[in-house]
Design an enzyme around this catalytic site. Structure first.
Site, PDB file in Angstrom:
ATOM      1  N   ALA A  92     -39.664 -14.638   5.143  1.00  0.00           N
ATOM      2  CA  ALA A  92     -38.656 -14.750   6.197  1.00  0.00           C
ATOM      3  C   ALA A  92     -39.107 -15.754   7.252  1.00  0.00           C
ATOM      4  CB  ALA A  92     -38.389 -13.383   6.828  1.00  0.00           C
ATOM      5  N   ASP A  93     -40.389 -15.708   7.613  1.00  0.00           N
ATOM      6  CA  ASP A  93     -40.943 -16.688   8.553  1.00  0.00           C
ATOM      7  C   ASP A  93     -40.870 -18.098   7.983  1.00  0.00           C
ATOM      8  OD1 ASP A  93     -41.689 -15.357  10.890  1.00  0.00           O
ATOM      9  OD2 ASP A  93     -43.583 -14.682  10.061  1.00  0.00           O
ATOM     10  N   VAL A  94     -41.313 -18.249   6.748  1.00  0.00           N
ATOM     11  CA  VAL A  94     -41.381 -19.589   6.154  1.00  0.00           C
ATOM     12  C   VAL A  94     -39.989 -20.199   6.029  1.00  0.00           C
ATOM     13  CG1 VAL A  94     -41.951 -20.866   4.052  1.00  0.00           C
ATOM     14  CG2 VAL A  94     -43.550 -19.186   4.950  1.00  0.00           C
TER      15      VAL A  94
END
Length: 403
Positions: A183-185
């Protein structure tokens, strides 16, 4: 140096990015911009020792004496091609320094809680008013608006709130997060695209703008076919382990000595697949004639395929299916993936010089983009905390003297 010579042009040369972000989403975006030539000034908090991930062990680069550095593997994954500046934003001097840096920047990116930088006079309203051409990207857990705007944002929470965990894992097991901070990436990927689009508009009109991006929004956007399946049918998607909701057979299967992946993408492939592994009767069975038929009779078909493949060694099954051009492949460990002949041919791992570490270099995952005219260049390894503070501050004083 992999991917380019020292003199190769880069697409974002001359672009200055002021990076007020930390952990993974923002740093992913700024690393991408740095890979393509942007000057990235990473501001880190001296009170905390810098980016949180510097202390996220257990793996660190060691210095020449064998002692642990502040270069954790996690930090190094998203912070090459950057300069580290130690600035305390809670002080008036720190705030003044950041405003000076913003004056020379094309892009500011931050991941404070909504409104968190406003009290320092560093919010988008203030900086964009002072610098109308500035592109200011705010990343947060839930975005600048909405009832959850003040909730903290972590990859795990975004995966849970945004639905992907409900789709991941075995049908009988609990909801499962993806094995890396996806999700961050992906939020960092979307941020990069948004920044480049805003820069295109700025270059055409002179107008900067504010980009409001959240981990949860980005995660919901990449629900892709499963999200659209629900919007189309109103039926909740199920966890299917390694199976595909829209294609059968498309999953992992156990052979006699381990697992392989099979992805039968169309009806002709299915017929060849069945012939190749000696289950031709399934290929001619009207219950499995089309993909829609195979989806409808998944519970009948898959056990029969599984029983046949369980009697074949992996190497044999792969060879048979590759010979008839049916998509098939191994399930590699991380080591097997990164040390494979394909990874070596594609230069998936790069060594970047670093004077502070024992080997004189660090190994990093390469940028996968291969541009023919403006290739990626690995100009600098992830920085030690604050290593560029004095040089950057000196350049500000020099500019002030010139003015």
């Amino acid at each position: 140096m992999t991917g380019a010579s020292e003199t190769s042009p880069q697409a974002l040369e001359g672009l200055v990015v002021l990076d007020l972000s930390r952990i993974l989403a923002g740093p992913t975006a700024t690393q991408l911009l740095g890979d393509f030539g942007a000057t990235v000034l990473k501001v880190e908090n001296p009170k905390t020792g810098g980016d949180d991930t510097r202390s996220w062990g257990p793996n660190y680069a060691l210095d020449k004496s064998g002692a642990r550095t502040d270069l954790s593997a996690y930090f190094m994954a998203a912070n090459r091609n950057k300069q580290s500046i130690a600035i305390d934003l809670s002080t008036e001097d720190g705030q003044a320094t950041v405003r000076k840096l913003a004056a020379r920047a094309d892009v500011v990116i931050e991941n404070y809680k909504p409104g968190g930088l406003k009290k320092y006079g560093l919010g988008h309203e203030t900086l964009c008013a002072a610098h109308p051409g500035l592109v200011y990207c705010s990343i947060s857990g839930f975005g600048q608006t909405g009832p959850n705007r003040d909730q903290p944002g972590y990859d795990l929470m975004a995966q849970g709130y945004g639905g992907i965990m409900s789709l991941t894992g075995s049908p009988e097991g609990p909801p499962m997060k993806v094995g890396v901070g996806i999700a961050d990436v992906m939020c960092g990927m979307y941020a990069t695209i948004g920044i480049l689009a805003a820069l295109r508009h700025r270059d055409a009109t002179g107008e900067g703008q504010h980009i409001d991006l959240s981990l949860v929004d980005a995660q919901m956007a990449w629900l892709i076919n499963e999200g659209t399946n629900f919007l189309t049918s109103g039926q909740l998607p199920k966890r299917r382990g390694n199976a595909h909701p829209n294609i059968v057979p498309y999953e992992a299967f156990a052979c006699s000595d381990g697992h392989i992946l099979i992805a039968v993408g169309n009806d002709a492939q299915f017929k060849r697949f069945c012939d190749a592994i000696d289950i031709a009767h399934l290929g001619s069975d009207p219950r499995f004639a089309t993909n829609l038929d195979r989806i409808a009779h998944r519970e009948t078909l898959i056990p029969q395929i599984s029983a046949r493949l369980a009697s074949l060694p992996k190497k044999d099954a792969i060879a048979r299916l590759q010979a008839v051009k049916v998509p098939v492949g191994p399930i590699h460990t991380v080591a097997e993936a990164l040390e494979s002949d394909q990874a070596k041919a594609r230069e998936t791992v790069v060594e970047v010089a670093h004077p502070d570490v024992a080997d004189g270099h660090v190994k990093l995952l390469a940028n996968p983009l291969k541009l023919s005219r403006t290739p990626v260049r690995y100009r600098s390894a992830p920085p030690r905390f604050g290593q560029d503070t004095q040089a950057v501050l000196d350049s500000l004083h020099t500019e002030s003297d010139e003015v």
